[in-house]
Design a protein around this motif. Structure first.
Motif, PDB file in Angstrom:
ATOM      1  N   MET A  95       5.296  12.902  38.988  1.00 27.05           N
ATOM      2  CA  MET A  95       4.351  13.990  38.700  1.00 27.05           C
ATOM      3  C   MET A  95       4.842  15.305  39.299  1.00 27.05           C
ATOM      4  O   MET A  95       4.653  16.373  38.706  1.00 27.05           O
ATOM      5  N   ALA A  96       5.462  15.241  40.478  1.00 25.55           N
ATOM      6  CA  ALA A  96       5.992  16.461  41.101  1.00 25.55           C
ATOM      7  C   ALA A  96       7.078  17.083  40.229  1.00 25.55           C
ATOM      8  O   ALA A  96       7.139  18.314  40.066  1.00 25.55           O
ATOM      9  N   VAL A  97       7.942  16.240  39.649  1.00 28.82           N
ATOM     10  CA  VAL A  97       9.004  16.742  38.771  1.00 28.82           C
ATOM     11  C   VAL A  97       8.409  17.383  37.520  1.00 28.82           C
ATOM     12  O   VAL A  97       8.854  18.449  37.071  1.00 28.82           O
ATOM     13  N   SER A  98       7.378  16.758  36.949  1.00 30.85           N
ATOM     14  CA  SER A  98       6.790  17.303  35.728  1.00 30.85           C
ATOM     15  C   SER A  98       6.088  18.640  35.991  1.00 30.85           C
ATOM     16  O   SER A  98       6.129  19.548  35.150  1.00 30.85           O
ATOM     17  N   ALA A  99       5.443  18.777  37.158  1.00 34.33           N
ATOM     18  CA  ALA A  99       4.820  20.062  37.510  1.00 34.33           C
ATOM     19  C   ALA A  99       5.871  21.152  37.628  1.00 34.33           C
ATOM     20  O   ALA A  99       5.637  22.309  37.248  1.00 34.33           O
ATOM     21  N   LEU A 100       7.038  20.780  38.138  1.00 30.14           N
ATOM     22  CA  LEU A 100       8.135  21.746  38.236  1.00 30.14           C
ATOM     23  C   LEU A 100       8.632  22.144  36.846  1.00 30.14           C
ATOM     24  O   LEU A 100       8.968  23.314  36.600  1.00 30.14           O
ATOM     25  N   MET A 101       8.678  21.175  35.931  1.00 29.39           N
ATOM     26  CA  MET A 101       9.127  21.469  34.564  1.00 29.39           C
ATOM     27  C   MET A 101       8.207  22.460  33.859  1.00 29.39           C
ATOM     28  O   MET A 101       8.661  23.267  33.042  1.00 29.39           O
ATOM     29  N   LEU A 102       6.905  22.410  34.177  1.00 29.12           N
ATOM     30  CA  LEU A 102       5.961  23.300  33.508  1.00 29.12           C
ATOM     31  C   LEU A 102       6.216  24.772  33.821  1.00 29.12           C
ATOM     32  O   LEU A 102       5.795  25.647  33.066  1.00 29.12           O
ATOM     33  N   THR A 103       6.899  25.052  34.922  1.00 31.10           N
ATOM     34  CA  THR A 103       7.173  26.447  35.280  1.00 31.10           C
ATOM     35  C   THR A 103       8.390  27.007  34.549  1.00 31.10           C
ATOM     36  O   THR A 103       8.624  28.216  34.589  1.00 31.10           O
ATOM     37  N   LEU A 104       9.177  26.160  33.878  1.00 29.36           N
ATOM     38  CA  LEU A 104      10.431  26.604  33.266  1.00 29.36           C
ATOM     39  C   LEU A 104      10.250  27.731  32.243  1.00 29.36           C
ATOM     40  O   LEU A 104      11.090  28.640  32.184  1.00 29.36           O
ATOM     41  N   PRO A 105       9.194  27.713  31.388  1.00 29.82           N
ATOM     42  CA  PRO A 105       9.066  28.827  30.434  1.00 29.82           C
ATOM     43  C   PRO A 105       9.037  30.198  31.088  1.00 29.82           C
ATOM     44  O   PRO A 105       9.531  31.173  30.512  1.00 29.82           O
ATOM     45  N   HIS A 106       8.475  30.273  32.286  1.00 26.82           N
ATOM     46  CA  HIS A 106       8.433  31.574  32.954  1.00 26.82           C
ATOM     47  C   HIS A 106       9.842  32.057  33.295  1.00 26.82           C
ATOM     48  O   HIS A 106      10.139  33.261  33.173  1.00 26.82           O
ATOM     49  N   PHE A 107      10.710  31.139  33.720  1.00 28.84           N
ATOM     50  CA  PHE A 107      12.043  31.527  34.164  1.00 28.84           C
ATOM     51  C   PHE A 107      13.046  31.614  33.017  1.00 28.84           C
ATOM     52  O   PHE A 107      14.075  32.290  33.141  1.00 28.84           O
ATOM     53  N   LEU A 108      12.769  30.935  31.897  1.00 26.08           N
ATOM     54  CA  LEU A 108      13.729  30.894  30.794  1.00 26.08           C
ATOM     55  C   LEU A 108      13.472  31.943  29.719  1.00 26.08           C
ATOM     56  O   LEU A 108      14.368  32.229  28.922  1.00 26.08           O
ATOM     57  N   TYR A 109      12.261  32.493  29.675  1.00 24.19           N
ATOM     58  CA  TYR A 109      11.912  33.406  28.581  1.00 24.19           C
ATOM     59  C   TYR A 109      11.749  34.835  29.092  1.00 24.19           C
ATOM     60  O   TYR A 109      11.537  35.063  30.288  1.00 24.19           O
ATOM     61  N   PRO A 110      11.853  35.828  28.184  1.00 25.26           N
ATOM     62  CA  PRO A 110      11.789  37.244  28.598  1.00 25.26           C
ATOM     63  C   PRO A 110      10.445  37.590  29.228  1.00 25.26           C
ATOM     64  O   PRO A 110       9.464  36.858  29.090  1.00 25.26           O
ATOM     65  N   PRO A 111      10.382  38.732  29.908  1.00 27.07           N
ATOM     66  CA  PRO A 111       9.122  39.153  30.546  1.00 27.07           C
ATOM     67  C   PRO A 111       8.019  39.388  29.523  1.00 27.07           C
ATOM     68  O   PRO A 111       8.256  39.592  28.332  1.00 27.07           O
ATOM     69  N   TYR A 112       6.798  39.377  30.021  1.00 27.56           N
ATOM     70  CA  TYR A 112       5.603  39.576  29.195  1.00 27.56           C
ATOM     71  C   TYR A 112       5.545  41.015  28.696  1.00 27.56           C
ATOM     72  O   TYR A 112       5.813  41.958  29.440  1.00 27.56           O
ATOM     73  N   GLU A 113       5.201  41.177  27.418  1.00 31.88           N
ATOM     74  CA  GLU A 113       5.026  42.498  26.825  1.00 31.88           C
ATOM     75  C   GLU A 113       3.588  42.643  26.351  1.00 31.88           C
ATOM     76  O   GLU A 113       3.007  41.705  25.822  1.00 31.88           O
ATOM     77  N   PHE A 114       3.034  43.836  26.532  1.00 32.94           N
ATOM     78  CA  PHE A 114       1.662  44.087  26.101  1.00 32.94           C
ATOM     79  C   PHE A 114       1.593  45.444  25.418  1.00 32.94           C
ATOM     80  O   PHE A 114       2.433  46.330  25.633  1.00 32.94           O
ATOM     81  N   ASP A 115       0.591  45.611  24.559  1.00 29.07           N
ATOM     82  CA  ASP A 115       0.407  46.869  23.841  1.00 29.07           C
ATOM     83  C   ASP A 115      -0.006  47.971  24.812  1.00 29.07           C
ATOM     84  O   ASP A 115      -0.943  47.800  25.599  1.00 29.07           O
ATOM     85  N   SER A 116       0.698  49.097  24.733  1.00 30.34           N
ATOM     86  CA  SER A 116       0.396  50.204  25.635  1.00 30.34           C
ATOM     87  C   SER A 116       0.956  51.493  25.062  1.00 30.34           C
ATOM     88  O   SER A 116       2.048  51.513  24.476  1.00 30.34           O
ATOM     89  N   VAL A 117       0.221  52.570  25.234  1.00 32.11           N
ATOM     90  CA  VAL A 117       0.716  53.876  24.798  1.00 32.11           C
ATOM     91  C   VAL A 117       1.773  54.413  25.749  1.00 32.11           C
ATOM     92  O   VAL A 117       2.464  55.393  25.435  1.00 32.11           O
ATOM     93  N   LEU A 118       1.921  53.813  26.912  1.00 26.76           N
ATOM     94  CA  LEU A 118       2.890  54.271  27.896  1.00 26.76           C
ATOM     95  C   LEU A 118       4.243  53.622  27.714  1.00 26.76           C
ATOM     96  O   LEU A 118       5.224  54.047  28.340  1.00 26.76           O
ATOM     97  N   HIS A 119       4.316  52.582  26.886  1.00 28.77           N
ATOM     98  CA  HIS A 119       5.575  51.891  26.657  1.00 28.77           C
ATOM     99  C   HIS A 119       6.201  52.392  25.362  1.00 28.77           C
ATOM    100  O   HIS A 119       5.694  53.281  24.683  1.00 28.77           O
ATOM    101  N   ASP A 120       7.299  51.793  24.998  1.00 25.11           N
ATOM    102  CA  ASP A 120       7.981  52.187  23.764  1.00 25.11           C
ATOM    103  C   ASP A 120       7.125  51.894  22.539  1.00 25.11           C
ATOM    104  O   ASP A 120       7.215  52.592  21.535  1.00 25.11           O
ATOM    105  N   ARG A 121       6.309  50.843  22.620  1.00 28.02           N
ATOM    106  CA  ARG A 121       5.462  50.470  21.488  1.00 28.02           C
ATOM    107  C   ARG A 121       4.168  51.288  21.555  1.00 28.02           C
ATOM    108  O   ARG A 121       3.154  50.842  22.069  1.00 28.02           O
ATOM    109  N   HIS A 122       4.208  52.493  21.045  1.00 27.43           N
ATOM    110  CA  HIS A 122       3.050  53.385  21.115  1.00 27.43           C
ATOM    111  C   HIS A 122       1.911  52.826  20.278  1.00 27.43           C
ATOM    112  O   HIS A 122       2.114  52.319  19.179  1.00 27.43           O
ATOM    113  N   ASP A 123       0.691  52.938  20.806  1.00 31.18           N
ATOM    114  CA  ASP A 123      -0.488  52.381  20.154  1.00 31.18           C
ATOM    115  C   ASP A 123      -1.486  53.476  19.803  1.00 31.18           C
ATOM    116  O   ASP A 123      -2.687  53.232  19.775  1.00 31.18           O
TER     117      ASP A 123
END
Length: 625
Positions: A95-123
């Protein structure tokens, strides 16, 4: 040499105490439930981060039951033929190994993006000749992001399946080990203490979720300036869901180690005074001839039919399945219910569940065990007692149906603004498909994004240049100011949050009084040689009929109340807005339906017990009378 042998006997004498085993098993189950509850407390955050629907997230949260269900009967049957403590320790490490596996998407995938007028994706509203332009799809970035979301679900689903395999031996082996060596008089109290200690795991899990979700999800990847625009109360906020999983993995590994030092069997406590007997007793099952896997497979159908044909066992387990479905629905989606009904943040909802709701369940389970020991409830009295307390808990939930508010007025989503003519004000703005950055207009109406409000400009906050203070020149806002502020419009129901939590918690306390009596009935209505197998069948049925389908069923009920979905490239992602009245009635109604079915099964059981004298709850050293 003699001194060395004495030193070697000390750990054996230490780990030959059933009370220490109860303590260790309570801690392991506490950390197991800490992981499960933490994952559930983060489920709405994971939905937002990866674009899952409630049905998908509910299915994900219950996938560990699949691996558990497939193996639990076989593991339980061979429980008396293996070293049970050692297998429990191995399961904890898995179970300890599987809990560790669940964190992998955070480390393997790009950072979170959100809609914002302050970012490149103007809203903001940008004049265009055509209507709202769809996002570029095909081989574009949005399509790749959707594909990545599917891969994340598969990876997390695989980790959940592995966790289910590791959790297989925990309860069947632990409970049968305690029942074998605790003595007849002490077993009910020890098991009540075990469950009472374990139930603090969910409380700690939700409190851990409250702490972790205050931290921005990508705090380890980006600088502090990148998320200063958001706060935990912002609808776009995503907390550090992965941090608590790392903590859970470490705790599971640490609490698994002591099991490798417990013996296969130990001295059994005396029934009269709680002291240890002078002779070492093996479980009665181990005195039988060991059978092979092939022999077991041949006997399995007849053993299963024999158990299921027992009306007492069947009705008890079916009632437990109904009550477990209620718990599964509460554990998985109570956070979401509180967030959408009473404008609670994920941090607030996790804190309330961990500090108010779950401790009340622990108190109820412990008090139920004390009532069981002090009052000496007979087999015929337990169903009557359970029906009374469960009916009272169901009645306590009825007022919650009326303790809520209607959905906020969202332009283009809820009436009276969802009219064809209402779309004219932002029809030339080229608003991105699925854009989600809620703002509240100065006219009291909420808009899905500044673009949908027709806003063409904004003002930065004077004390924080990374944050928008107000959007201006909003053509869809009907008052003279024509402005909008970031975030949802205020909900008129936040003052009901604490009364609702207290009501649900008190109802849970009353219902949990029946937990230990019902559970002990299962142990006492089967012969000693079938005890481990019966526990395995019990947990298999509870998983197949309750813990596995219930989260998905509650997720479907919640999704059916959605009135606006976030979309990318034509694909439906997570829900942005719900019809609050429909959400409240369907979520609470499904819980009451399951609870009512369980009460009916207990009524049928009580009626059956009045017509038979086949069983007695009192247990001797040889087994049930």
């Amino acid at each position: 040499m003699e001194l060395y042998s004495k030193d070697m006997k000390k750990p054996k004498r230490l780990f030959g105490n059933i009370k220490l085993f109860v303590l260790c098993h309570g801690l392991l189950q506490l950390t197991q439930l800490l992981y499960s509850s933490y994952f559930k407390s983060s489920i709405t955050t994971i939905e937002r981060r990866f674009g899952f629907s409630s049905t998908s997230s509910g299915t994900l949260s219950s996938l560990h039951e699949v691996g558990n269900t497939i193996l639990i009967v076989f593991v339980s049957y061979f429980g008396s033929r293996v070293n049970r403590p050692r297998f429990i320790g191995l399961g904890g490490l898995l179970m300890a190994v599987s809990a560790l596996m669940l964190t992998l998407p955070h480390f393997l995938y790009p950072p979170y993006e959100f809609d914002s007028v302050l970012h490149d994706r103007h809203d903001l509203c940008r004049a265009a000749a055509n209507a709202s332009a769809p996002a570029a799809c095909g081989a574009g970035q949005e399509a790749l992001r959707i594909s990545a979301s599917h891969r994340v679900w598969l990876l997390m689903g695989g980790a959940q399946l592995l966790f289910g395999v590791g959790s297989v031996p925990i309860q069947p082996y632990g409970l049968s080990y305690i029942d074998d060596f605790a003595g007849a008089a002490n077993a009910p109290l020890y098991i009540a203490i075990l469950f009472s200690v374990s139930v603090f795991g969910p409380a700690f899990g939700y409190l851990l979720g409250s702490a972790a979700l205050r931290v921005y999800v990508d705090v380890d990847k980006t600088g502090s300036a990148s998320h200063q625009e958001l706060t935990p109360y912002d609808p776009r906020w995503v907390g550090a869901w992965w941090m608590g999983l790392l903590v859970s993995s470490c705790c599971l590994a640490l609490t698994s180690i002591p099991y490798f030092f417990f013996p296969r069997s130990m001295r059994r406590q005396s029934q009269m005074n709680g002291t240890e007997a002078t002779t070492r007793l093996e479980p009665e099952e181990t005195k039988k001839q060991k059978s092979s896997l092939l022999d077991f497979l041949k006997m399995f159908p007849s053993l299963l039919v024999h158990l299921l044909l027992s009306p007492f066992f069947l009705m008890l387990v079916l009632s437990q399945c109904c009550f477990s479905a209620v718990i599964a629905g509460l554990a998985t989606f109570l956070n979401k219910f509180l967030e959408h009904q009473y404008s609670a943040s994920p941090v607030e909802s996790s804190l309330l569940i961990g500090a108010v709701n779950l401790p009340s369940l622990a108190v109820g389970i412990l008090v139920g065990g004390i009532i069981m020991k002090r009052a000496g409830l007979s087999l015929k009295a337990i169903p009557r007692f359970s029906v009374v307390v469960l009916s009272l808990s169901a009645l306590l939930l009825v007022p919650v149906f009326f303790m809520g508010c209607s959905s906020q007025d969202v332009f283009g989503v809820n009436p009276p603004h969802a009219t064809p003519s209402g779309a004219v004000c932002y029809s030339n703005c080229s608003c991105p498909e699925g854009g989600y950055n809620p703002v509240c207009g100065s006219d009291g109406v909420e808009y899905v994004s500044p673009c949908n409000a027709g806003c063409t400009n904004f003002t930065r906050h004077p004390n924080n240049t990374f944050k928008v203070q107000v959007y201006t020149s909003c053509s869809c806002v009907t008052d003279l100011q024509a402005q909008a502020v970031p975030g949802h419009c205020p909900n008129s129901c936040p003052h009901l949050l604490l009364p609702v939590m207290l009501t649900i918690s008190f109802a849970g306390l009353i219902a949990s009084l029946s937990h230990n009596p019902i559970y002990m009935m299962v142990l006492r209505t089967v012969p000693p040689e079938e005890k481990s197998f019966a526990i395995g069948i019990q947990f298999m049925l509870m998983r197949v009929l309750a813990w596995l389908p219930a989260p998905a069923l509650f997720g479907m009920a919640i999704d059916s109340s959605c009135v606006w979905w976030k979309r990318k490239c034509g694909s439906k992602l997570s829900c942005g807005y719900y019809d609050n009245n429909t959400l409240r009635n369907r979520y609470l109604g499904l819980m009451l339906a399951f609870k009512s079915m369980g009460i009916v099964f207990l009524v049928m059981l009580g009626w059956k017990l009045r017509r038979t004298r086949e069983y007695s709850l009192e247990k001797t050293e040889e087994g049930p009378l």
